[in-house]
Design an enzyme around this catalytic site. Structure first.
Site, PDB file in Angstrom:
ATOM      1  CG  ASP A 400       7.659  38.015  47.782  1.00 19.14           C
ATOM      2  OD1 ASP A 400       8.688  38.218  47.119  1.00 19.14           O
ATOM      3  OD2 ASP A 400       6.496  38.214  47.346  1.00 19.14           O
ATOM      4  CD  GLU A 444       8.923  40.947  44.494  1.00 16.18           C
ATOM      5  OE1 GLU A 444       8.173  40.181  43.917  1.00 16.18           O
ATOM      6  OE2 GLU A 444       9.893  41.519  43.917  1.00 16.18           O
TER       7      GLU A 444
END
Length: 541
Positions: A400, A444
């Site tokens: 992430d 993301e």
């Protein structure tokens, strides 16, 4: 990067089988089409070759004719040059004989000067006549008034003083001390009765007289006529430019030909002055140290040839167009069926390509270009089955982008999209095997599926990805590190044959480890075998 085993099938329909009857008919027509096209191609090529050969032969003939014509002009120029020098030499020979007969100490100078002036007035080749004593002083001149000069420093005077022969001497061009114009000195030696040096008789020819003599010859727009001394000094060049008189042209094309071929020659060479390529023909004057040359520029020589060649080329093009048009009408009906078949084949190929593109779009993330979540889930199920058959571990890295919401708030969503693309590139560049799969999981978040990879190997891959993202040095003011970083969780599992284990458990465990890496300060990789994260950055959370 899709694994080879996970590539979706793209052949949507089997190839149709043509009708055997149609195939037999096509086999009979295709040779006729090929023969007609081959005949037209050979005929057109033969026509072009014949025209090209004819044009090339005409070009060679044009250049050969120019060589002959320039050689003839050079012969005529040499004859005129010789005639000019001989006229002046005849006057000098008569003057020497008169002085030898009367003697310099007894001659009537006033009468002699009247004779010199009358001779210059009658002989158009002459610019002036002079008689110099042994010390170079002026004894008699054709000028209206005598000037107080001494010519003992002139090259021709030095020549006669050091050479006992009484032959005519043609010197280098000099500027006249009486008029300031460029002149060509022609001189003879005077001797005392005892044979000692008594002086020089000089006849001068204006250099620009050769302009009147030679400009009657047509040399074309860029042609030239050149008169040189044997020593390589320029006397005259058409078009006449006084600044060029006296230049050393020993390295020019004429002197180069003279040294190579002797007194007569022709060659295509570039000019020493203006670098124009010309056909030169030159000739050495008989009995005098002079070389005359004429030249026509290659552009002028070939201008008529180019005009006729372009006209012939235009006619050939028209004929070829008519032949091609007529031939195409002959074969068009024969080719209709083949053309339709080609169009159908092309349409089928385009449809298959569209299907492949649709399949690729369905399996790939439109923004980052890597696999999407749908493709990841398919690959996870496939690799779980393979891992069960091979008893090899299956590892997963979930990562992430740290503080990505702050990145979007600071730089905007366009920059955020570019950031995700660069992170995806760093992830793809860090994978070494075709079977490894990088995918965008959502927002993301990214996942990397690593078949046949144990926990330590997967953690090394994750660490390599983390370092690659940092090496990209994407500015991030909202990240304590100052650049974009990632956090990753690494999970590894073995699937026993006959066991109905859910592969999503691998995702859940990797997600939990990712959460632990974020809680521990971000910019690090957390694996299952650790009590603490494997790497922690110096920056805080």
């Amino acid at each position: 990067m899709l694994p080879a085993s996970g590539t979706p099938p793209t052949d949507m329909a089997p190839s149709p089988h043509p009708d055997p009857h149609i195939s037999r008919l096509a086999a009979k027509k295709r040779p006729a089409v090929r023969y007609a096209i081959a005949f037209l191609a050979v005929f057109c090529a033969l026509l072009v070759v014949i025209a090209a050969w004819d044009a090339w032969s005409a070009r060679r003939a044009r250049l050969a004719d120019t060589v002959a014509s320039t050689s003839n002009v050079a012969l005529a120029l040499a004859a005129q040059g010789e005639s000019t020098i001989r006229v002046v030499d005849t006057v000098l020979a008569g003057l020497v004989e008169r002085i030898d007969h009367d003697g310099l100490d007894r001659i009537d100078l006033a009468r002699l000067e009247r004779h010199l002036r009358d001779t210059v007035a009658e002989v158009k080749e002459l610019h002036g006549l002079f008689v110099y004593g042994a010390d170079g002083s002026w004894i008699a001149t054709s000028l209206e008034r005598r000037m107080q000069h001494n010519n003992s420093d002139r090259a021709y005077f030095h020549y006669h003083r050091t050479h006992k022969d009484r032959k005519v001497h043609v010197g280098l061009p000099v500027r006249s001390r009486s008029s300031g114009v460029w002149i060509l000195p022609v001189s003879r030696r005077l001797d005392n009765p005892d044979g000692s040096f008594a002086g020089v008789v000089l006849g001068t020819i204006r250099v620009d007289y050769f302009s009147e003599l030679y400009e009657r010859f047509d040399t074309g727009r860029s042609g030239t006529i050149v008169l040189l001394h044997d020593s390589g000094v320029l006397i005259y060049r058409h078009p006449f430019n006084p600044l060029q008189v006296g230049n050393d042209v020993t390295k020019g094309p004429i002197m180069e030909m003279y040294r190579r071929h002797g007194p007569v020659g022709s060659a295509m060479m570039r000019s020493y002055f203006d670098k124009v390529e010309r056909q030169y023909s030159y000739r050495h004057l008989d009995g005098f140290p002079l070389i005359v040359s004429t030249a026509q520029s290659k552009q002028d020589i070939l201008a008529p040839w180019w005009q006729s060649t372009l006209t012939l080329g235009a006619v050939i093009v028209v004929v070829l167009v008519l032949l091609v048009g007529f031939g195409s009408r002959l074969v068009r009906q024969i080719m209709i069926r083949d053309r339709l078949e080609e169009e159908l084949t092309s349409a089928r190929a385009a449809l298959q390509e569209d299907n492949r593109e649709l399949a690729r779009m369905a399996d790939h993330d439109g923004m980052t270009g890597i696999a999407n979540r749908r493709r990841f889930e398919e690959a996870l199920a496939q690799e779980r089955s393979r891992a069960m058959r091979t008893a090899q571990p299956l590892s997963l890295v979930m990562l992430d982008v740290d503080f990505f919401k702050k990145f979007n708030d600071t730089y905007g969503h366009v920059a955020g999209d570019d950031c995700l693309r660069r992170v995806a590139t760093a992830i793809g560049d860090s994978l070494a095997r075709p079977s490894d799969l990088a995918a965008r999981y959502g927002g993301e978040e990214f996942v990397v599926l690593l078949p046949a990879t144990h926990a330590r190997g997967a953690q090394r891959v994750a660490e390599r990805i983390r370092e690659a993202v940092m090496a990209a040095a994407i500015p991030h003011a909202g990240n304590p590190a100052g650049i974009v970083t990632i956090s990753a969780g690494v999970s590894s599992m073995r699937f026993t044959p006959g066991e109905d284990a859910d592969p999503t458990l691998l995702v859940e465990r990797a997600d939990a480890l990712l959460y632990r890496a974020k809680q521990a300060g971000r910019n690090q990789v957390c694996g299952e075998a650790e009590a603490q994260p494997a790497h922690a950055s110096s920056a805080g959370s």
